[in-house]
Design a protein around this motif. Structure first.
Motif, mmCIF file in Angstrom:
data_model
loop_
_atom_site.group_PDB
_atom_site.id
_atom_site.type_symbol
_atom_site.label_atom_id
_atom_site.label_comp_id
_atom_site.label_asym_id
_atom_site.label_seq_id
_atom_site.Cartn_x
_atom_site.Cartn_y
_atom_site.Cartn_z
ATOM 1 N N GLU A 119 14.821 -23.638 -18.856
ATOM 2 C CA GLU A 119 13.683 -23.499 -17.945
ATOM 3 C C GLU A 119 14.071 -23.894 -16.531
ATOM 4 O O GLU A 119 13.552 -23.391 -15.546
ATOM 5 C CB GLU A 119 12.526 -24.374 -18.432
ATOM 6 N N GLU A 120 15.034 -24.812 -16.451
ATOM 7 C CA GLU A 120 15.419 -25.353 -15.143
ATOM 8 C C GLU A 120 16.446 -24.490 -14.409
ATOM 9 O O GLU A 120 17.134 -24.971 -13.534
ATOM 10 C CB GLU A 120 15.940 -26.792 -15.306
ATOM 11 N N LYS A 145 9.132 -16.544 -19.672
ATOM 12 C CA LYS A 145 10.555 -16.627 -19.294
ATOM 13 C C LYS A 145 11.383 -16.985 -20.539
ATOM 14 O O LYS A 145 12.395 -16.349 -20.834
ATOM 15 C CB LYS A 145 10.708 -17.702 -18.219
ATOM 16 N N ASN A 146 10.888 -17.946 -21.286
ATOM 17 C CA ASN A 146 11.601 -18.366 -22.491
ATOM 18 C C ASN A 146 11.658 -17.230 -23.521
ATOM 19 O O ASN A 146 12.689 -16.988 -24.159
ATOM 20 C CB ASN A 146 10.908 -19.605 -23.075
ATOM 21 N N HIS A 147 10.547 -16.520 -23.652
ATOM 22 C CA HIS A 147 10.478 -15.390 -24.586
ATOM 23 C C HIS A 147 11.530 -14.328 -24.208
ATOM 24 O O HIS A 147 12.258 -13.824 -25.062
ATOM 25 C CB HIS A 147 9.064 -14.798 -24.530
ATOM 26 N N ALA A 178 8.371 -12.855 -16.026
ATOM 27 C CA ALA A 178 9.250 -13.981 -16.372
ATOM 28 C C ALA A 178 10.038 -14.511 -15.174
ATOM 29 O O ALA A 178 10.329 -15.708 -15.101
ATOM 30 C CB ALA A 178 10.230 -13.531 -17.462
ATOM 31 N N SER A 179 10.367 -13.642 -14.229
ATOM 32 C CA SER A 179 11.282 -14.053 -13.156
ATOM 33 C C SER A 179 10.624 -15.036 -12.191
ATOM 34 O O SER A 179 9.398 -15.081 -12.051
ATOM 35 C CB SER A 179 11.732 -12.830 -12.355
ATOM 36 N N ASP A 180 11.483 -15.790 -11.519
ATOM 37 C CA ASP A 180 10.996 -16.632 -10.428
ATOM 38 C C ASP A 180 11.010 -15.831 -9.128
ATOM 39 O O ASP A 180 10.141 -15.992 -8.284
ATOM 40 C CB ASP A 180 11.907 -17.857 -10.292
ATOM 41 N N LEU A 181 12.021 -14.979 -9.001
ATOM 42 C CA LEU A 181 12.230 -14.252 -7.750
ATOM 43 C C LEU A 181 12.542 -12.790 -8.065
ATOM 44 O O LEU A 181 13.276 -12.515 -9.011
ATOM 45 C CB LEU A 181 13.439 -14.878 -7.045
ATOM 46 N N ILE A 182 11.962 -11.870 -7.270
ATOM 47 C CA ILE A 182 12.319 -10.448 -7.420
ATOM 48 C C ILE A 182 13.068 -10.044 -6.153
ATOM 49 O O ILE A 182 12.618 -10.329 -5.037
ATOM 50 C CB ILE A 182 11.051 -9.574 -7.592
ATOM 51 N N LEU A 183 14.200 -9.398 -6.360
ATOM 52 C CA LEU A 183 15.049 -9.043 -5.233
ATOM 53 C C LEU A 183 14.916 -7.546 -4.899
ATOM 54 O O LEU A 183 15.011 -6.700 -5.794
ATOM 55 C CB LEU A 183 16.502 -9.358 -5.623
ATOM 56 N N ILE A 184 14.692 -7.231 -3.597
ATOM 57 C CA ILE A 184 14.546 -5.832 -3.169
ATOM 58 C C ILE A 184 15.314 -5.648 -1.846
ATOM 59 O O ILE A 184 14.727 -5.622 -0.763
ATOM 60 C CB ILE A 184 13.052 -5.467 -2.961
ATOM 61 N N LEU A 209 2.877 -8.162 -22.339
ATOM 62 C CA LEU A 209 3.218 -9.590 -22.242
ATOM 63 C C LEU A 209 2.809 -10.361 -23.493
ATOM 64 O O LEU A 209 1.720 -10.127 -24.035
ATOM 65 C CB LEU A 209 2.528 -10.221 -21.023
ATOM 66 N N PRO A 210 3.638 -11.314 -23.922
ATOM 67 C CA PRO A 210 3.277 -12.115 -25.099
ATOM 68 C C PRO A 210 2.233 -13.190 -24.774
ATOM 69 O O PRO A 210 1.560 -13.689 -25.672
ATOM 70 C CB PRO A 210 4.606 -12.756 -25.504
ATOM 71 N N PHE A 211 2.129 -13.582 -23.512
ATOM 72 C CA PHE A 211 1.132 -14.577 -23.085
ATOM 73 C C PHE A 211 0.493 -14.060 -21.799
ATOM 74 O O PHE A 211 1.124 -13.320 -21.063
ATOM 75 C CB PHE A 211 1.791 -15.930 -22.798
ATOM 76 N N HIS A 212 -0.738 -14.503 -21.555
ATOM 77 C CA HIS A 212 -1.439 -14.020 -20.362
ATOM 78 C C HIS A 212 -1.808 -15.157 -19.419
ATOM 79 O O HIS A 212 -1.996 -16.283 -19.857
ATOM 80 C CB HIS A 212 -2.679 -13.218 -20.776
#
Ligand code: ADP
Length: 489
Positions: free
Chosen positions: A294-295, A281-283, A373-379, A258-261
Protein backbone atom coordinates in the motif's frame (compact mmCIF):
# COMPACT_ATOMS: atom_id res chain seq x y z
CA UNK A 1 -34.88 23.25 -32.33
CA UNK A 2 -34.13 20.31 -34.60
CA UNK A 3 -30.47 19.29 -34.41
CA UNK A 4 -28.82 16.60 -36.50
CA UNK A 5 -25.38 15.25 -35.61
CA UNK A 6 -23.49 13.64 -38.48
CA UNK A 7 -20.80 11.24 -37.33
CA UNK A 8 -18.78 8.13 -38.06
CA UNK A 9 -18.95 6.95 -34.43
CA UNK A 10 -21.30 6.80 -31.50
CA UNK A 11 -20.88 4.93 -28.22
CA UNK A 12 -21.82 2.37 -27.17
CA UNK A 13 -22.68 0.60 -30.41
CA UNK A 14 -20.23 2.16 -32.91
CA UNK A 15 -17.15 3.26 -31.01
CA UNK A 16 -13.52 3.26 -32.11
CA UNK A 17 -12.29 5.99 -29.74
CA UNK A 18 -13.06 9.25 -27.95
CA UNK A 19 -15.29 10.57 -30.79
CA UNK A 20 -17.89 7.87 -30.03
CA UNK A 21 -18.00 8.90 -26.36
CA UNK A 22 -18.36 12.57 -27.24
CA UNK A 23 -21.27 12.04 -29.63
CA UNK A 24 -23.14 9.93 -27.12
CA UNK A 25 -22.32 12.23 -24.19
CA UNK A 26 -23.29 15.43 -26.00
CA UNK A 27 -26.34 13.95 -27.74
CA UNK A 28 -27.61 12.44 -24.51
CA UNK A 29 -27.13 15.65 -22.53
CA UNK A 30 -28.94 17.62 -25.25
CA UNK A 31 -31.81 15.13 -25.52
CA UNK A 32 -32.26 14.87 -21.73
CA UNK A 33 -33.19 18.54 -21.62
CA UNK A 34 -36.24 17.67 -23.73
CA UNK A 35 -36.11 21.11 -25.33
CA UNK A 36 -34.79 20.03 -28.71
CA UNK A 37 -35.16 17.10 -31.06
CA UNK A 38 -31.80 15.35 -31.34
CA UNK A 39 -31.01 13.05 -34.25
CA UNK A 40 -27.71 11.25 -34.83
CA UNK A 41 -26.96 9.94 -38.33
CA UNK A 42 -24.26 7.34 -38.88
CA UNK A 43 -23.44 4.43 -41.19
CA UNK A 44 -25.01 1.06 -40.50
CA UNK A 45 -21.76 -0.84 -40.02
CA UNK A 46 -22.00 -4.58 -40.10
CA UNK A 47 -20.27 -4.71 -36.71
CA UNK A 48 -22.96 -2.60 -34.99
CA UNK A 49 -24.33 -4.04 -31.78
CA UNK A 50 -27.93 -2.98 -32.22
CA UNK A 51 -29.15 -4.42 -28.93
CA UNK A 52 -28.99 -1.01 -27.25
CA UNK A 53 -31.43 0.50 -29.80
CA UNK A 54 -35.19 0.39 -29.42
CA UNK A 55 -37.98 0.59 -31.99
CA UNK A 56 -35.59 -0.11 -34.86
CA UNK A 57 -37.40 -0.07 -38.20
CA UNK A 58 -36.80 0.69 -41.84
CA UNK A 59 -37.69 4.33 -42.51
CA UNK A 60 -36.86 4.46 -46.23
CA UNK A 61 -36.57 1.21 -48.18
CA UNK A 62 -34.88 2.58 -51.22
CA UNK A 63 -33.27 5.98 -51.00
CA UNK A 64 -31.54 6.70 -54.30
CA UNK A 65 -28.09 8.19 -53.76
CA UNK A 66 -26.03 9.54 -56.66
CA UNK A 67 -22.48 8.22 -56.40
CA UNK A 68 -19.90 7.44 -59.07
CA UNK A 69 -22.34 8.45 -61.82
CA UNK A 70 -25.00 5.97 -60.82
CA UNK A 71 -27.88 5.65 -58.42
CA UNK A 72 -26.81 3.65 -55.38
CA UNK A 73 -29.57 1.90 -53.48
CA UNK A 74 -29.63 2.82 -49.83
CA UNK A 75 -31.78 1.71 -46.91
CA UNK A 76 -32.41 4.16 -44.10
CA UNK A 77 -33.15 2.79 -40.63
CA UNK A 78 -34.63 4.64 -37.69
CA UNK A 79 -34.41 3.73 -34.00
CA UNK A 80 -33.93 5.23 -30.57
CA UNK A 81 -31.10 5.25 -28.10
CA UNK A 82 -32.78 6.57 -24.98
CA UNK A 83 -34.16 9.95 -26.01
CA UNK A 84 -31.96 10.26 -29.10
CA UNK A 85 -33.35 9.48 -32.53
CA UNK A 86 -30.84 7.36 -34.44
CA UNK A 87 -30.69 7.18 -38.24
CA UNK A 88 -28.56 4.42 -39.78
CA UNK A 89 -27.52 4.57 -43.41
CA UNK A 90 -27.17 1.14 -44.97
CA UNK A 91 -25.49 1.08 -48.35
CA UNK A 92 -26.36 -1.51 -50.97
CA UNK A 93 -23.29 -0.60 -53.05
CA UNK A 94 -21.14 -3.19 -54.82
CA UNK A 95 -18.00 -2.30 -52.80
CA UNK A 96 -19.89 -3.09 -49.58
CA UNK A 97 -18.66 0.09 -47.92
CA UNK A 98 -19.98 -0.70 -44.46
CA UNK A 99 -20.13 -4.47 -44.51
CA UNK A 100 -16.69 -4.55 -42.90
CA UNK A 101 -15.37 -5.72 -39.57
CA UNK A 102 -14.04 -2.36 -38.37
CA UNK A 103 -15.21 1.25 -38.55
CA UNK A 104 -12.00 2.58 -40.15
CA UNK A 105 -8.69 1.37 -41.46
CA UNK A 106 -9.49 0.49 -45.10
CA UNK A 107 -7.75 1.80 -48.24
CA UNK A 108 -11.10 3.12 -49.50
CA UNK A 109 -12.03 4.96 -46.27
CA UNK A 110 -12.29 8.26 -48.17
CA UNK A 111 -14.79 6.81 -50.68
CA UNK A 112 -16.71 5.08 -47.88
CA UNK A 113 -17.31 8.29 -45.97
CA UNK A 114 -17.77 10.38 -49.11
CA UNK A 115 -20.59 8.02 -49.99
CA UNK A 116 -21.93 8.35 -46.44
CA UNK A 117 -22.04 12.14 -46.88
CA UNK A 118 -23.88 11.81 -50.21
CA UNK A 119 -26.44 9.49 -48.60
CA UNK A 120 -26.81 11.65 -45.48
CA UNK A 121 -27.40 14.65 -47.73
CA UNK A 122 -30.14 12.82 -49.66
CA UNK A 123 -31.67 11.76 -46.34
CA UNK A 124 -31.75 15.35 -45.03
CA UNK A 125 -33.70 16.36 -48.13
CA UNK A 126 -36.44 13.85 -47.25
CA UNK A 127 -36.66 14.75 -43.54
CA UNK A 128 -38.14 17.78 -41.78
CA UNK A 129 -35.52 20.48 -42.36
CA UNK A 130 -33.13 20.72 -39.41
CA UNK A 131 -32.23 24.04 -37.79
CA UNK A 132 -28.70 22.86 -37.09
CA UNK A 133 -26.57 20.29 -38.88
CA UNK A 134 -23.67 19.53 -36.57
CA UNK A 135 -20.89 17.72 -38.42
CA UNK A 136 -17.89 16.05 -36.79
CA UNK A 137 -14.39 15.29 -38.13
CA UNK A 138 -13.25 14.76 -41.74
CA UNK A 139 -15.61 11.85 -42.31
CA UNK A 140 -18.63 14.16 -42.42
CA UNK A 141 -16.82 17.32 -43.59
CA UNK A 142 -18.19 17.10 -47.15
CA UNK A 143 -21.67 17.83 -45.87
CA UNK A 144 -20.72 21.47 -45.33
CA UNK A 145 -20.08 22.23 -49.05
CA UNK A 146 -23.02 20.00 -50.02
CA UNK A 147 -25.45 21.94 -47.86
CA UNK A 148 -24.02 25.38 -48.55
CA UNK A 149 -23.82 25.04 -52.32
CA UNK A 150 -27.38 23.72 -52.44
CA UNK A 151 -28.68 26.76 -50.54
CA UNK A 152 -29.91 24.88 -47.48
CA UNK A 153 -31.13 27.17 -44.75
CA UNK A 154 -29.86 24.95 -41.93
CA UNK A 155 -26.92 26.35 -40.00
CA UNK A 156 -23.77 24.22 -40.05
CA UNK A 157 -21.65 23.66 -36.97
CA UNK A 158 -18.39 21.82 -37.49
CA UNK A 159 -16.47 20.32 -34.59
CA UNK A 160 -12.77 19.49 -34.94
CA UNK A 161 -11.95 16.66 -32.54
CA UNK A 162 -8.43 16.11 -33.84
CA UNK A 163 -6.90 18.21 -36.61
CA UNK A 164 -4.31 15.60 -37.52
CA UNK A 165 -6.95 13.58 -39.40
CA UNK A 166 -8.01 15.55 -42.48
CA UNK A 167 -9.22 13.27 -45.27
CA UNK A 168 -6.57 14.10 -47.87
CA UNK A 169 -7.25 12.46 -51.21
CA UNK A 170 -7.05 12.51 -54.99
CA UNK A 171 -9.14 15.17 -56.81
CA UNK A 172 -10.88 12.42 -58.79
CA UNK A 173 -13.16 12.11 -55.74
CA UNK A 174 -14.97 15.29 -56.80
CA UNK A 175 -16.17 13.59 -59.95
CA UNK A 176 -17.59 10.65 -57.98
CA UNK A 177 -19.62 12.80 -55.64
CA UNK A 178 -21.06 15.31 -58.01
CA UNK A 179 -19.61 18.36 -56.31
CA UNK A 180 -18.72 21.30 -58.47
CA UNK A 181 -14.96 21.53 -59.21
CA UNK A 182 -15.24 25.22 -58.32
CA UNK A 183 -15.53 24.22 -54.66
CA UNK A 184 -12.21 25.01 -53.02
CA UNK A 185 -10.99 21.83 -51.38
CA UNK A 186 -7.41 22.10 -52.60
CA UNK A 187 -4.88 21.12 -49.93
CA UNK A 188 -2.61 24.06 -49.06
CA UNK A 189 0.58 22.03 -48.70
CA UNK A 190 -0.02 19.48 -51.45
CA UNK A 191 -1.98 21.47 -54.06
CA UNK A 192 -2.44 18.43 -56.31
CA UNK A 193 -4.60 16.83 -53.60
CA UNK A 194 -7.96 17.56 -51.95
CA UNK A 195 -8.43 18.20 -48.27
CA UNK A 196 -11.95 17.36 -47.08
CA UNK A 197 -11.50 19.01 -43.70
CA UNK A 198 -10.71 22.28 -45.42
CA UNK A 199 -14.15 22.20 -47.04
CA UNK A 200 -15.82 22.07 -43.64
CA UNK A 201 -13.63 24.90 -42.36
CA UNK A 202 -14.67 27.14 -45.25
CA UNK A 203 -18.31 26.21 -45.67
CA UNK A 204 -19.54 25.78 -42.08
CA UNK A 205 -21.11 28.67 -40.19
CA UNK A 206 -19.18 28.04 -37.03
CA UNK A 207 -16.24 25.85 -36.06
CA UNK A 208 -15.66 24.47 -32.60
CA UNK A 209 -12.70 22.64 -31.19
CA UNK A 210 -12.98 20.37 -28.17
CA UNK A 211 -11.14 22.70 -25.80
CA UNK A 212 -10.49 26.47 -25.71
CA UNK A 213 -6.69 26.11 -25.73
CA UNK A 214 -6.78 23.84 -28.79
CA UNK A 215 -8.83 26.48 -30.66
CA UNK A 216 -5.84 28.82 -30.30
CA UNK A 217 -3.12 26.22 -30.86
CA UNK A 218 -4.45 25.18 -34.27
CA UNK A 219 -3.87 28.71 -35.57
CA UNK A 220 -0.10 28.27 -35.36
CA UNK A 221 2.08 26.72 -38.09
CA UNK A 222 3.36 24.12 -35.57
CA UNK A 223 -0.06 22.84 -34.46
CA UNK A 224 -2.14 23.80 -37.48
CA UNK A 225 -1.18 20.71 -39.47
CA UNK A 226 -0.96 22.51 -42.79
CA UNK A 227 -4.36 24.17 -42.28
CA UNK A 228 -3.32 27.09 -40.09
CA UNK A 229 -3.60 29.64 -42.90
CA UNK A 230 -7.21 28.82 -43.71
CA UNK A 231 -7.98 28.53 -39.99
CA UNK A 232 -6.46 31.96 -39.37
CA UNK A 233 -8.59 33.35 -42.17
CA UNK A 234 -11.73 31.87 -40.63
CA UNK A 235 -10.73 32.49 -37.03
CA UNK A 236 -13.69 34.75 -36.25
CA UNK A 237 -15.96 31.74 -36.44
CA UNK A 238 -13.79 29.44 -34.26
CA UNK A 239 -14.76 28.73 -30.67
CA UNK A 240 -13.50 26.20 -28.11
CA UNK A 241 -15.92 24.16 -25.98
CA UNK A 242 -14.39 21.70 -23.56
CA UNK A 243 -15.72 18.13 -23.81
CA UNK A 244 -17.34 16.44 -20.86
CA UNK A 245 -17.40 12.83 -19.70
CA UNK A 246 -20.42 10.65 -19.04
CA UNK A 247 -20.85 11.08 -15.28
CA UNK A 248 -23.25 8.14 -15.09
CA UNK A 249 -20.88 5.72 -16.73
CA UNK A 250 -17.70 6.99 -15.07
CA UNK A 251 -18.92 6.87 -11.51
CA UNK A 252 -16.87 5.23 -8.73
CA UNK A 253 -20.03 5.03 -6.65
CA UNK A 254 -21.64 2.43 -8.91
CA UNK A 255 -19.05 1.38 -11.53
CA UNK A 256 -19.80 -2.29 -12.16
CA UNK A 257 -16.17 -3.01 -13.08
CA UNK A 258 -15.04 -2.14 -9.52
CA UNK A 259 -14.97 -4.60 -6.61
CA UNK A 260 -15.61 -1.77 -4.09
CA UNK A 261 -17.38 1.56 -4.45
CA UNK A 262 -16.69 5.01 -3.14
CA UNK A 263 -17.72 8.59 -3.65
CA UNK A 264 -17.23 12.12 -2.58
CA UNK A 265 -20.00 11.63 -0.01
CA UNK A 266 -17.59 9.74 2.16
CA UNK A 267 -14.74 12.08 1.54
CA UNK A 268 -14.84 13.41 5.06
CA UNK A 269 -13.16 12.20 7.12
CA UNK A 270 -10.64 11.09 4.56
CA UNK A 271 -9.63 7.67 5.90
CA UNK A 272 -12.86 5.75 5.09
CA UNK A 273 -12.85 6.99 1.52
CA UNK A 274 -9.19 6.31 0.92
CA UNK A 275 -9.48 2.87 2.44
CA UNK A 276 -11.89 1.86 -0.34
CA UNK A 277 -9.50 3.14 -2.98
CA UNK A 278 -6.65 1.30 -1.26
CA UNK A 279 -8.68 -1.91 -1.32
CA UNK A 280 -9.10 -1.58 -5.08
CA UNK A 281 -5.36 -0.97 -5.40
CA UNK A 282 -4.74 -4.14 -3.43
CA UNK A 283 -7.26 -6.06 -5.54
CA UNK A 284 -5.52 -4.96 -8.74
CA UNK A 285 -2.07 -5.78 -7.36
CA UNK A 286 -3.38 -9.24 -6.52
CA UNK A 287 -4.91 -10.02 -9.90
CA UNK A 288 -1.87 -8.67 -11.78
CA UNK A 289 0.60 -10.54 -9.49
CA UNK A 290 2.20 -7.31 -8.36
CA UNK A 291 3.75 -6.62 -4.97
CA UNK A 292 0.89 -6.03 -2.53
CA UNK A 293 2.25 -2.81 -1.12
CA UNK A 294 0.00 0.00 0.00
CA UNK A 295 2.92 2.28 0.75
CA UNK A 296 4.14 2.26 -2.85
CA UNK A 297 2.82 4.93 -5.23
CA UNK A 298 1.00 3.44 -8.19
CA UNK A 299 1.21 5.28 -11.51
CA UNK A 300 -1.21 4.40 -14.31
CA UNK A 301 -1.26 5.12 -18.04
CA UNK A 302 -4.29 4.34 -20.20
CA UNK A 303 -3.79 5.33 -23.80
CA UNK A 304 -3.47 4.67 -27.47
CA UNK A 305 0.27 4.23 -28.00
CA UNK A 306 0.69 6.64 -30.90
CA UNK A 307 3.13 9.54 -31.40
CA UNK A 308 0.52 12.09 -30.19
CA UNK A 309 0.48 10.53 -26.71
CA UNK A 310 4.24 10.89 -26.07
CA UNK A 311 5.31 7.23 -26.08
CA UNK A 312 8.99 8.09 -25.45
CA UNK A 313 7.99 10.08 -22.38
CA UNK A 314 5.79 7.25 -21.14
CA UNK A 315 8.80 4.94 -21.39
CA UNK A 316 11.02 7.41 -19.50
CA UNK A 317 8.42 7.75 -16.74
CA UNK A 318 8.16 3.99 -16.43
CA UNK A 319 11.93 3.56 -16.06
CA UNK A 320 12.12 6.42 -13.56
CA UNK A 321 9.20 5.18 -11.46
CA UNK A 322 10.72 1.72 -11.29
CA UNK A 323 14.07 3.14 -10.13
CA UNK A 324 12.26 5.32 -7.57
CA UNK A 325 10.58 2.23 -6.07
CA UNK A 326 7.06 2.91 -7.39
CA UNK A 327 4.65 0.73 -9.34
CA UNK A 328 3.75 1.40 -12.97
CA UNK A 329 0.74 0.11 -14.89
CA UNK A 330 0.57 0.69 -18.60
CA UNK A 331 -2.56 -0.17 -20.57
CA UNK A 332 -1.88 0.84 -24.15
CA UNK A 333 -3.33 -0.14 -27.49
CA UNK A 334 -0.81 -0.21 -30.32
CA UNK A 335 -1.57 0.45 -33.96
CA UNK A 336 1.81 0.26 -35.65
CA UNK A 337 4.67 -2.26 -35.50
CA UNK A 338 7.19 0.35 -34.29
CA UNK A 339 5.37 1.26 -31.09
CA UNK A 340 4.23 -2.30 -30.54
CA UNK A 341 7.81 -3.55 -30.62
CA UNK A 342 9.04 -0.65 -28.50
CA UNK A 343 6.64 -1.48 -25.68
CA UNK A 344 6.82 -5.22 -26.17
CA UNK A 345 10.57 -4.96 -25.57
CA UNK A 346 9.83 -3.11 -22.31
CA UNK A 347 7.31 -5.78 -21.37
CA UNK A 348 9.96 -8.45 -21.88
CA UNK A 349 12.50 -6.43 -19.88
CA UNK A 350 10.14 -6.18 -16.91
CA UNK A 351 8.64 -9.64 -17.28
CA UNK A 352 10.01 -10.78 -13.92
CA UNK A 353 9.23 -7.53 -12.13
CA UNK A 354 6.33 -7.31 -9.73
CA UNK A 355 6.28 -3.53 -9.87
CA UNK A 356 5.67 -2.99 -13.57
CA UNK A 357 2.74 -4.32 -15.56
CA UNK A 358 2.32 -3.67 -19.28
CA UNK A 359 -0.83 -4.67 -21.16
CA UNK A 360 -0.79 -3.96 -24.90
CA UNK A 361 -4.46 -4.09 -25.79
CA UNK A 362 -7.75 -2.23 -25.50
CA UNK A 363 -9.29 -3.40 -22.24
CA UNK A 364 -12.31 -1.56 -20.86
CA UNK A 365 -12.54 -3.40 -17.53
CA UNK A 366 -8.83 -3.07 -16.77
CA UNK A 367 -9.04 0.64 -17.62
CA UNK A 368 -11.71 1.16 -14.93
CA UNK A 369 -9.62 -0.70 -12.35
CA UNK A 370 -6.51 1.32 -13.17
CA UNK A 371 -8.41 4.62 -12.94
CA UNK A 372 -9.68 3.67 -9.48
CA UNK A 373 -6.58 1.93 -8.10
CA UNK A 374 -3.83 4.33 -9.19
CA UNK A 375 -2.54 7.25 -7.20
CA UNK A 376 -1.44 9.15 -10.29
CA UNK A 377 -2.45 9.05 -13.97
CA UNK A 378 0.19 10.10 -16.44
CA UNK A 379 -0.71 11.89 -19.73
CA UNK A 380 2.46 13.28 -21.36
CA UNK A 381 0.82 14.14 -24.71
CA UNK A 382 2.69 16.02 -27.42
CA UNK A 383 -0.66 17.57 -28.35
CA UNK A 384 -4.12 16.89 -26.97
CA UNK A 385 -7.29 18.42 -28.47
CA UNK A 386 -9.18 17.76 -25.23
CA UNK A 387 -8.31 14.48 -23.51
CA UNK A 388 -10.80 12.50 -21.48
CA UNK A 389 -8.43 10.44 -19.34
CA UNK A 390 -7.52 13.31 -16.99
CA UNK A 391 -11.21 14.02 -16.34
CA UNK A 392 -12.02 10.36 -15.74
CA UNK A 393 -9.00 10.05 -13.41
CA UNK A 394 -10.12 13.03 -11.33
CA UNK A 395 -13.64 11.59 -11.07
CA UNK A 396 -12.02 8.50 -9.50
CA UNK A 397 -9.90 10.48 -7.04
CA UNK A 398 -6.72 9.90 -9.02
CA UNK A 399 -4.35 12.82 -9.51
CA UNK A 400 -3.34 13.65 -13.11
CA UNK A 401 0.18 14.48 -14.23
CA UNK A 402 0.18 15.86 -17.76
CA UNK A 403 1.88 18.03 -20.28
CA UNK A 404 0.42 21.53 -20.52
CA UNK A 405 -1.17 21.34 -23.94
CA UNK A 406 -4.70 21.63 -25.42
CA UNK A 407 -7.48 20.42 -23.16
CA UNK A 408 -4.98 19.17 -20.58
CA UNK A 409 -3.97 22.79 -20.04
CA UNK A 410 -7.64 23.76 -19.62
CA UNK A 411 -8.38 21.12 -17.00
CA UNK A 412 -5.23 20.52 -14.92
CA UNK A 413 -3.88 23.25 -12.68
CA UNK A 414 -0.51 23.09 -10.98
CA UNK A 415 1.31 25.48 -8.64
CA UNK A 416 2.69 27.60 -11.47
CA UNK A 417 -0.71 28.03 -13.16
CA UNK A 418 -1.01 31.77 -12.83
CA UNK A 419 -4.73 32.27 -13.47
CA UNK A 420 -5.88 29.78 -10.83
CA UNK A 421 -5.88 30.22 -7.06
CA UNK A 422 -3.75 27.67 -5.21
CA UNK A 423 -6.85 26.15 -3.62
CA UNK A 424 -7.99 25.05 -7.11
CA UNK A 425 -4.81 23.10 -7.79
CA UNK A 426 -5.71 19.59 -8.90
CA UNK A 427 -2.61 18.00 -10.42
CA UNK A 428 0.89 18.27 -11.82
CA UNK A 429 1.89 19.68 -15.18
CA UNK A 430 5.05 20.26 -17.19
CA UNK A 431 5.64 22.49 -20.18
CA UNK A 432 8.12 21.08 -22.66
CA UNK A 433 7.67 17.58 -24.09
CA UNK A 434 11.11 16.63 -22.81
CA UNK A 435 12.44 14.06 -20.39
CA UNK A 436 13.85 16.64 -17.96
CA UNK A 437 10.58 18.54 -17.56
CA UNK A 438 8.58 15.36 -17.24
CA UNK A 439 10.83 13.82 -14.58
CA UNK A 440 10.87 17.06 -12.67
CA UNK A 441 7.08 17.00 -12.42
CA UNK A 442 7.06 13.29 -11.64
CA UNK A 443 9.55 13.83 -8.88
CA UNK A 444 7.41 16.58 -7.37
CA UNK A 445 4.38 14.32 -7.53
CA UNK A 446 6.14 11.38 -5.85
CA UNK A 447 7.52 13.68 -3.18
CA UNK A 448 4.06 15.11 -2.46
CA UNK A 449 2.54 11.63 -2.32
CA UNK A 450 5.21 10.38 0.09
CA UNK A 451 5.79 13.37 2.34
CA UNK A 452 2.71 15.62 2.17
CA UNK A 453 -0.42 13.47 2.42
CA UNK A 454 -2.67 16.40 3.35
CA UNK A 455 -1.62 18.22 0.21
CA UNK A 456 -2.27 15.06 -1.80
CA UNK A 457 -5.72 14.67 -0.27
CA UNK A 458 -6.53 18.23 -1.24
CA UNK A 459 -5.60 17.49 -4.87
CA UNK A 460 -7.91 14.48 -4.83
CA UNK A 461 -10.70 16.51 -3.27
CA UNK A 462 -10.50 19.35 -5.80
CA UNK A 463 -10.46 16.87 -8.70
CA UNK A 464 -13.45 14.93 -7.42
CA UNK A 465 -15.43 18.09 -6.78
CA UNK A 466 -15.07 19.38 -10.32
CA UNK A 467 -18.07 18.98 -12.58
CA UNK A 468 -16.73 17.49 -15.81
CA UNK A 469 -20.18 16.22 -16.81
CA UNK A 470 -21.78 17.11 -20.15
CA UNK A 471 -24.21 19.61 -18.59
CA UNK A 472 -22.02 22.67 -19.10
CA UNK A 473 -20.74 21.84 -22.61
CA UNK A 474 -24.31 21.00 -23.72
CA UNK A 475 -25.48 24.42 -22.50
CA UNK A 476 -22.58 26.10 -24.31
CA UNK A 477 -23.45 24.34 -27.58
CA UNK A 478 -27.06 25.41 -27.11
CA UNK A 479 -25.96 29.05 -26.74
CA UNK A 480 -23.92 28.69 -29.89
CA UNK A 481 -26.83 27.20 -31.87
CA UNK A 482 -29.08 30.00 -30.58
CA UNK A 483 -26.63 32.67 -31.66
CA UNK A 484 -26.54 31.16 -35.16
CA UNK A 485 -30.30 31.03 -35.45
CA UNK A 486 -30.65 34.61 -34.26
CA UNK A 487 -28.10 35.76 -36.83
CA UNK A 488 -30.13 33.92 -39.49
CA UNK A 489 -33.11 36.22 -39.01
P1 ADP B 1 -8.09 9.72 -27.70
O1 ADP B 1 -9.53 9.87 -28.11
O2 ADP B 1 -7.12 10.62 -28.42
O3 ADP B 1 -7.62 8.30 -27.71
P2 ADP B 1 -9.02 10.64 -25.12
O4 ADP B 1 -8.30 10.94 -23.85
O5 ADP B 1 -9.88 11.72 -25.68
O6 ADP B 1 -7.94 10.16 -26.16
O7 ADP B 1 -9.98 9.37 -24.92
C1 ADP B 1 -9.45 8.13 -24.64
C2 ADP B 1 -10.56 7.20 -24.16
O8 ADP B 1 -10.22 5.87 -24.53
C3 ADP B 1 -10.68 7.18 -22.65
O9 ADP B 1 -12.02 6.84 -22.31
C4 ADP B 1 -9.73 6.04 -22.23
O10 ADP B 1 -10.13 5.46 -21.00
C5 ADP B 1 -9.94 5.07 -23.39
N1 ADP B 1 -8.76 4.24 -23.69
C6 ADP B 1 -7.63 4.62 -24.34
N2 ADP B 1 -6.79 3.57 -24.49
C7 ADP B 1 -7.39 2.52 -23.91
C8 ADP B 1 -7.03 1.14 -23.75
N3 ADP B 1 -5.89 0.66 -24.23
N4 ADP B 1 -7.91 0.33 -23.11
C9 ADP B 1 -9.08 0.82 -22.63
N5 ADP B 1 -9.48 2.09 -22.76
C10 ADP B 1 -8.65 2.94 -23.41
Amino acid sequence: MKIIHMTAEMAPFAKAGGLGDVIYGLGNAQAKKKEDLITVVLPKYESLDLSSLTSLRILIHDLMVPFEHQWTHTTVWEGNLGLIRIILIESQDPAEFFQREKIYGYPDDIERFAYFCCAAFEFIKTDTPPDIVHIHEWQTALLAPFLKTNSFSSKIVFTIHNLSYQGICDPSLLDKINLSPSINLQDDEQPHLLNLLKGAIIYSDIITTVSPTYSQEILSPQEGNGLYKVLQKEQDKIDGILNGIDFDYWNPKKDTYLPFHYSLDNLIPFPPFLAKKAKIKNHLQKILFMEEEEETPMIGVITRLVAQKGPELIKEALLYTFEAGGQFLLLGSTFDPFHHEMFYALKRKFAGSRRVHIELSYNESLAHLIYAASDLILIPSIFEPCGLTQMIAMRYGTVPLARETGGLKDTIFDLHHSIRPLSKRNGFTFLKPEKEDLLNALNRALETWRSHPQEWHKLIEVGMQTDFSWDRPAAQYKDLYNSLLVSKK
